[in-house]
Design an enzyme around this catalytic site. Structure first.
Site, PDB file in Angstrom:
ATOM      1  N   CYS A  68      -7.944  27.873  31.332  1.00  0.00           N
ATOM      2  CA  CYS A  68      -7.255  29.048  31.868  1.00  0.00           C
ATOM      3  C   CYS A  68      -5.779  28.745  32.116  1.00  0.00           C
ATOM      4  O   CYS A  68      -4.909  29.606  31.943  1.00  0.00           O
ATOM      5  CB  CYS A  68      -7.922  29.512  33.157  1.00  0.00           C
ATOM      6  SG  CYS A  68      -8.015  28.228  34.442  1.00  0.00           S
ATOM      7  N   HIS A 223      -8.862  28.250  39.775  1.00  0.00           N
ATOM      8  CA  HIS A 223      -8.766  29.136  38.619  1.00  0.00           C
ATOM      9  C   HIS A 223      -7.372  29.757  38.590  1.00  0.00           C
ATOM     10  O   HIS A 223      -6.785  30.048  39.639  1.00  0.00           O
ATOM     11  CB  HIS A 223      -9.841  30.220  38.710  1.00  0.00           C
ATOM     12  CG  HIS A 223      -9.962  31.062  37.482  1.00  0.00           C
ATOM     13  ND1 HIS A 223      -9.723  30.582  36.221  1.00  0.00           N
ATOM     14  CD2 HIS A 223     -10.308  32.376  37.323  1.00  0.00           C
ATOM     15  CE1 HIS A 223      -9.917  31.558  35.337  1.00  0.00           C
ATOM     16  NE2 HIS A 223     -10.265  32.650  35.987  1.00  0.00           N
ATOM     17  N   ASN A 248      -7.286  38.218  34.395  1.00  0.00           N
ATOM     18  CA  ASN A 248      -8.192  37.081  34.467  1.00  0.00           C
ATOM     19  C   ASN A 248      -8.467  36.567  33.058  1.00  0.00           C
ATOM     20  O   ASN A 248      -8.964  37.316  32.206  1.00  0.00           O
ATOM     21  CB  ASN A 248      -9.503  37.521  35.134  1.00  0.00           C
ATOM     22  CG  ASN A 248     -10.475  36.373  35.317  1.00  0.00           C
ATOM     23  OD1 ASN A 248     -10.178  35.232  34.994  1.00  0.00           O
ATOM     24  ND2 ASN A 248     -11.653  36.683  35.828  1.00  0.00           N
TER      25      ASN A 248
END
Length: 641
Positions: A68, A223, A248
């Protein structure tokens, strides 16, 4: 266009096999390798293209790889066409071109230089779908190709499993990146953060991260997310709201808060206003109100704008940082790995001069070399295929800067003063960054590791709005020490320049001659904590025309008189020698002394220098430097069906 697999480039350095997927095997990826196949884009979709027509459709989704942090950083390329064209060079043949060969080249900034990485376009798939990153537009392949090149640079896809957005942003922009802790920010700084983000949202890549499970817990842990927009809205009664649009990388919404897609607070707006916000979001995006944003997220990462000719622009003043200097260095055990200011050995660290020509906004970065040496001049397949995972933790590094009047200064006294700017905590980050306004003159830069005797290579880089010069402080050769000298200390050196001239009647010769008292004299003091004194006399003459030189050291009497002929020297460097340099190490009691250099014969002319080095017990530096926290942003989602 050739049929898939016919005469197309096959990269021997990063083959379509398990070794390119996993390296150390310390992630959840190895069990999946047997199911992964490699396909070219024309085998995945009917009409592949590099970039989507709509820039919003270039948003990245993560797949099953925990990168990510890299996907969020890729948004920097969408903010700067010049940067995108540099990282993904234009003119490469794609699938619709007659000259298509299946070969693509990307560039990354690694340890001070841009590195080209060439790959083939065979991409990991589960079934007929990409199993790692992909764009919102499934027919656009710039992101999975860039991800593959980045994986090759690191040795495997698995090496991308965990990392930090700031590192990927540096690799993609070659520029500056700031991180703001939302947990530590007071209300005033929070407002400053909001103002900066509103001003820069069109030009800067912005990311936000969650480091631990707090608040709603919907956002996961460790994250990273991309901030795609910040907008102002109004409730029915005219109350102003500030909403952050967040993406996201999972590619699906994970936010069920009051401003989530089905949240209750949309009822506070009239239908037109709420529809304006809700129709803007794509898969994986959601809106968060300002108070929720500061409560749910722990950090914001922001890349400085990269404008034409890859010039970096300050996010604080808007100034172009047009002047850049960089220099490589190393900490070597037993030589210059002095550790932090907590250690008396701190002055042994590498030292650098920064000369500022005019009042300037200055950014200083200290980057430690990755342990796998990626980006080195030997860009071989061995180097690329055996890279170390991003799980590898570097050492904790710090940087301090002092202003000095000139390049002749007292090191020990200087480092006991407060630095102009410095790191409050040594950081495990790959790169640390400092910002300051510096006035014209010389500045001393000292990079350090937290612990002494820790070895490593580093890159010191300075970017400035005004002209600067960066150079290394020349390190003196280790001074000779007697065997009983075991206490750690610091050498401080005085330099005197002189000349023996007949016309000045100061070329008196040695003590054998009555004119000896005419020789030059140089005064120095020995303090109570001085351990040893080293005196060096250098004549500035041709080696084949050396005079015989030597010197004597005398104690100055309490009344200040110096009866040279009624007093024996405290120390002497005799007999006189036909050499460019003579030296004597001696122990002297505290007091005032005079050194008298001489040639053996009178009336011999020559310029000379005297260096008087005193070794004293090093004073402790009042510093309690701490270690920073190690953070890696990683996430994994359920396997594709």
């Amino acid at each position: 266009m050739p049929p898939p697999g016919t005469g197309l480039f096959v990269d021997p350095e990063f083959p379509a096999c398990v070794s390119s997927l996993v390296g150390a095997g310390d992630s959840p990826l190895p069990p999946l390798c047997e199911r992964i196949t490699w396909r070219r884009p024309q085998e995945i979709c009917a009409a592949p293209r590099l970039f989507p027509e709509d820039n919003r459709d270039a948003l990245g989704a993560q797949g099953i790889l925990g990168d990510c942090w890299f996907i969020c950083a890729c948004s920097a390329l969408q903010k700067s066409p010049a940067l995108l064209q540099h990282v993904f060079p234009a003119g490469q043949y794609t699938w619709e071109d007659q000259g298509y060969t299946g070969r693509f080249t990307c560039r990354f900034w690694r340890f001070g230089r841009w590195v080209d990485v060439t790959i083939d376009d065979r991409l990991p798939c589960l079934g007929h779908k990409l199993c790692f990153s992909h764009c919102q537009d499934h027919g656009a392949f710039w992101l999975p190709l860039l991800e593959k090149a980045y994986a090759k640079l690191h040795g495997s896809y698995e090496a991308l499993w965990a990392g930090q957005v700031v590192d990927a942003l540096v690799d993609l922009t070659g520029g500056l990146v700031e991180r703001w802790s939302l947990e530590l920010a007071n209300e005033s700084f929070k407002e400053e953060i909001i103002c900066r983000m509103l001003d820069l949202k069109e030009h800067c890549a912005m990311s936000c991260s969650v480091h631990k499970r707090e608040g709603s817990g919907d956002l996961g842990q460790f994250h990273a997310f991309t901030i795609t927009d910040i907008q102002q809205g109004f409730t029915k009664d005219g109350q102003s709201l500030l909403l952050f649009r967040v993406h996201n990388p999972w590619g699906r919404s994970c936010w069920e808060g009051s401003w989530g897609q089905s949240g209750d607070n949309w009822a506070l707006m009239d239908q037109v206003e709420s529809s304006r916000f809700l129709t803007q979001i794509q898969d994986g995006e959601f809106w968060v109100e300002k108070a929720e944003f500061f409560r749910e997220f722990h950090e914001v990462t922001l890349a400085f704008p990269v404008v034409k000719k890859l010039c970096i622009q300050s996010i604080w003043t808007g100034s172009l940082l047009s002047y850049t200097q960089q220099i490589n260095g190393s900490w070597i055990n037993g030589q210059n790995a002095g550790g932090s200011r907590n250690n008396v050995s701190f002055p042994e660290n590498p030292k650098f001069w920064l000369r500022v020509r005019m009042q300037s906004e200055v950014y200083l970065t200290l980057m430690q070399r990755p342990r796998d040496k990626i980006g080195s001049s030997n860009n071989s397949s061995r180097t690329l295929q055996h890279g170390t995972s991003n799980h590898t933790t570097g050492t904790a590094i710090g940087l301090h800067i002092w202003k000095v009047k000139n390049r002749h200064f007292n090191l020990q006294k200087t480092i006991l003063t407060t630095p102009v700017v410095g790191t409050s905590s040594h950081s495990y980050d790959r790169q640390l960054q400092l910002r300051c306004e510096l006035s014209p003159g010389y500045h001393l830069l000292i990079p350090s590791t937290f612990l002494r005797d820790i070895e490593g290579d580093f890159l010191l880089r300075v970017l400035s709005s005004g002209p600067i010069t960066l150079s290394e402080v020349s390190s003196n050769k280790p001074l000779e020490q007697e065997s009983e000298d075991k206490m750690p200390g610091v050498w401080e050196t005085l330099e005197f320049k002189g000349q023996w001239k007949k016309s000045n009647r100061n070329a008196g010769g040695s003590r054998n001659f009555p004119s000896y008292h005419l020789n030059p004299r140089f005064s120095f003091r020995v303090s109570t904590n001085t351990e040893v004194v080293k005196i060096t006399l250098c004549q500035h003459n041709q080696e084949n025309a050396c005079h015989a030189i030597g010197f004597h050291v005398y104690l100055v009497l309490v009344d200040g008189s110096l009866p040279l002929f009624s007093q024996e020297p405290c120390a002497s460097c005799v007999p006189h020698s036909h050499t460019l340099e003579v030296c004597k190490i001696c122990h002297l009691a505290p007091g005032q002394y005079v050194v008298v250099p001489s040639t053996y014969l009178p009336d011999q002319e020559c310029k000379f220098s005297i260096f008087i080095s005193t070794k004293t017990e090093r004073k402790p530096i009042k510093s309690e430097e701490t270690l920073g926290q190690i953070l890696k942003e990683v996430s994994v989602i359920s396997l594709m069906k």
